[in-house]
Write a protein that holds these residues in place. Structure first.
Motif, PDB file in Angstrom:
ATOM      1  N   GLN A  64     119.165  27.294  49.798  1.00  0.00           N
ATOM      2  CA  GLN A  64     117.946  28.027  48.883  1.00  0.00           C
ATOM      3  C   GLN A  64     118.975  28.662  47.406  1.00  0.00           C
ATOM      4  O   GLN A  64     117.346  28.520  47.315  1.00  0.00           O
ATOM      5  CB  GLN A  64     117.922  28.658  49.491  1.00  0.00           C
ATOM      6  N   ALA A  65     119.805  28.809  47.226  1.00  0.00           N
ATOM      7  CA  ALA A  65     120.000  29.070  46.148  1.00  0.00           C
ATOM      8  C   ALA A  65     120.163  28.254  44.611  1.00  0.00           C
ATOM      9  O   ALA A  65     120.357  28.202  43.098  1.00  0.00           O
ATOM     10  CB  ALA A  65     121.723  29.561  45.813  1.00  0.00           C
ATOM     11  N   GLY A  66     119.714  26.813  45.186  1.00  0.00           N
ATOM     12  CA  GLY A  66     120.285  25.651  44.701  1.00  0.00           C
ATOM     13  C   GLY A  66     121.192  24.891  44.819  1.00  0.00           C
ATOM     14  O   GLY A  66     121.427  23.949  43.919  1.00  0.00           O
ATOM     15  N   TYR A  67     121.999  24.895  45.365  1.00  0.00           N
ATOM     16  CA  TYR A  67     123.801  24.503  45.484  1.00  0.00           C
ATOM     17  C   TYR A  67     123.345  23.417  45.758  1.00  0.00           C
ATOM     18  O   TYR A  67     123.299  23.110  47.431  1.00  0.00           O
ATOM     19  CB  TYR A  67     124.824  25.662  45.430  1.00  0.00           C
ATOM     20  N   ARG A  68     124.350  22.204  45.632  1.00  0.00           N
ATOM     21  CA  ARG A  68     124.133  21.198  46.459  1.00  0.00           C
ATOM     22  C   ARG A  68     125.729  21.149  47.547  1.00  0.00           C
ATOM     23  O   ARG A  68     126.917  21.552  47.188  1.00  0.00           O
ATOM     24  CB  ARG A  68     124.790  19.776  45.331  1.00  0.00           C
ATOM     25  N   THR A  69     125.704  21.237  48.867  1.00  0.00           N
ATOM     26  CA  THR A  69     126.413  21.991  49.827  1.00  0.00           C
ATOM     27  C   THR A  69     127.130  20.309  50.686  1.00  0.00           C
ATOM     28  O   THR A  69     126.560  19.504  50.600  1.00  0.00           O
ATOM     29  CB  THR A  69     126.042  22.737  50.850  1.00  0.00           C
ATOM     30  N   GLY A  70     128.524  21.133  51.522  1.00  0.00           N
ATOM     31  CA  GLY A  70     128.485  20.098  52.038  1.00  0.00           C
ATOM     32  C   GLY A  70     128.747  21.010  52.841  1.00  0.00           C
ATOM     33  O   GLY A  70     129.491  22.123  52.895  1.00  0.00           O
ATOM     34  N   VAL A  71     129.241  20.476  54.621  1.00  0.00           N
ATOM     35  CA  VAL A  71     129.346  21.872  55.679  1.00  0.00           C
ATOM     36  C   VAL A  71     130.312  19.805  56.312  1.00  0.00           C
ATOM     37  O   VAL A  71     130.317  19.165  56.805  1.00  0.00           O
ATOM     38  CB  VAL A  71     128.266  21.826  56.355  1.00  0.00           C
TER      39      VAL A  71
END
Length: 442
Positions: free
Chosen positions: A66-73
């Motif tokens: 939601q903060a605009g970061y490209r996430t990986g999990v």
């Protein structure tokens, strides 16, 4: 198998490479990672603990997205499909995208024998390292110190609740288990300890390695009423927060640790209050006290040790009144089954014990025998089934529309129910024209 072509081929190949299923230690996997040149060019958050890891990872992912970061999990185990172990920018990775990374591990491992967990983890890490991400969130499998995930130096360690589980690998008490979890800490890096009463071994290790300790009740805390909650930590406050979309009493504690981790990393990954609100309000994770409306109501929970089953019991107790509670239960043989059964037994009126599709599982007959050994209620019935789907079908057939059915005990138990999609239950008495079975939304 000489030339795996599909993801299923690779997974079958990985299952037979190493003589044991779990082989804790970093030397072998570290050596292969070195050959692969494996590293991340972004902040890494590593999450360990007995319970709450998956929920915490999902909340971190939701807020950061939601903060605009490209996430990986990276997370484990999976519920239904292996691909669930890897999410990139909020989406479950496609099987075909993993294939070149499995081939890369195979090409570079040489004569090194890897477990299924180690091989598959390296393949996923390889994919994540090439995905141009802003942040990577890694869930520890077992323990921490010797778990393969610990080959990556974390920028922020998050340790959730610590309780008794995997004693044959981690130790017999909370102090020993805490010492293993604490192994993910790094010198000079923040470590958030969300357990309200952490083992002394965790606190001692933070001091020994020189980690920046963020302790619940001292460095951060939360308060709330029935409508909203608030969080306060070092130099940051959030007020008027809606409760997380994930249900359950422990989720507020998990969310509190997540906000502490994000606050500890605010210089590198700043997030707005609105991103926090949106992320907590939108987070989803199957099988964590998941309530599915229907007739009867269905509750799915992967609770698989005494601590998580105790939380499940508290959550069930807090629900509305139900005339009868039916429980579908399948679990691993190495768990403290007596403690698990004893904690939830007062709330269950009909048991449906089930076999599971793994050699580690206790049989349904063994589970029923263990329950009978501690049962003191004459008004409770029990039966045994070959798989969770058959057990659920029997529960549906026996249930009245106002009842509830609880499915718990293992990822395998809940995963079997979710395999064909999200069940919507219709008891035979609720709508006579409908069949006494579940329909599915896929």
């Amino acid at each position: 198998m000489n030339n795996p072509q599909t993801l299923d081929d690779w997974l079958a190949y990985c299952e037979h490479l190493h003589p044991t299923t779990i082989d804790l230690g970093l030397a072998r996997v570290q050596g292969v990672a070195r050959e692969m040149g494996l590293h991340f060019d972004c902040p890494v958050i590593t999450v360990a603990g007995t319970n709450g890891k998956g929920s915490s990872c999902a909340m971190l992912e939701a807020i950061l997205s939601q903060a605009g970061y490209r996430t990986g999990v990276y997370t484990s185990p999976h519920m239904v499909h292996f691909e669930e172990r890897c999410r990139v920018r909020g989406e479950i990775v496609q099987a075909d995208a993993l294939l070149p990374h499995f081939a890369r591990v195979e090409a570079l491992r040489g004569q090194t024998s890897l477990t299924y967990f180690e091989f598959t983890m390296l393949a996923i890490f390889s994919l994540l390292a090439e995905a141009k991400l802003d942040v990577v969130i890694l869930e520890v499998g077992v323990g921490g110190r010797l778990d393969s995930v610990n080959i990556i130096d974390t920028d922020c360690a998050l340790i959730t609740s610590i309780d008794i589980d995997h004693t044959e690998l981690l130790g017999k008490d909370r102090e020993a288990i805490g010492r293993e979890k604490a192994g993910i800490m790094r010198a000079g890096k923040p470590v958030v300890v969300g357990d309200p009463v952490p083992p002394q071994s965790v606190l001692d290790h933070a001091a020994e390695v020189g980690a920046d300790l963020w302790r619940f009740g001292q460095d951060f805390n939360f308060s709330g009423d029935k409508l909203q909650w608030a969080w306060a930590g070092r130099g940051r406050r959030y007020a008027g927060l809606a409760y997380p979309a994930l249900r359950g009493a422990n989720q507020l504690l998990n969310a509190s640790g997540v906000l502490a981790a994000l606050t500890a990393l605010r210089d590198r990954l700043p997030v707005t209050a609105q991103a926090v609100r949106n992320g907590l309000g939108m987070v989803e994770l199957p099988g964590r006290f998941q309530i599915i409306s229907g007739q009867p109501t269905l509750v799915l929970d992967v609770a698989h040790n005494p601590h998580s089953v105790a939380a499940l019991a508290e959550n069930l107790d807090a629900m509305a009144y139900y005339p009868c509670t039916h429980a579908v239960f399948g679990a691993m043989a190495d768990k403290d089954l007596a403690a698990m059964l004893g904690r939830v037994a007062p709330l269950v009126d009909r048991w449906y014990f089930t076999d599971l599709p793994t050699p580690r599982a206790a049989s349904g007959a063994d589970l029923m025998a263990r329950w009978q050994a501690l049962n003191t209620r004459a008004d409770v019935s029990a039966s045994v089934f070959a798989d969770p789907v058959l057990a659920l079908q029997a529960a549906i057939a026996a249930a009245d529309p106002a009842d509830r059915i609880v499915v718990f005990g293992s990822f395998y138990t809940v995963g079997s129910i979710l395999k064909e999609g999200l069940p919507r239950l219709f008891a035979p008495h609720a709508a006579p024209e409908r069949p006494a079975s579940s329909s599915t939304d896929t």
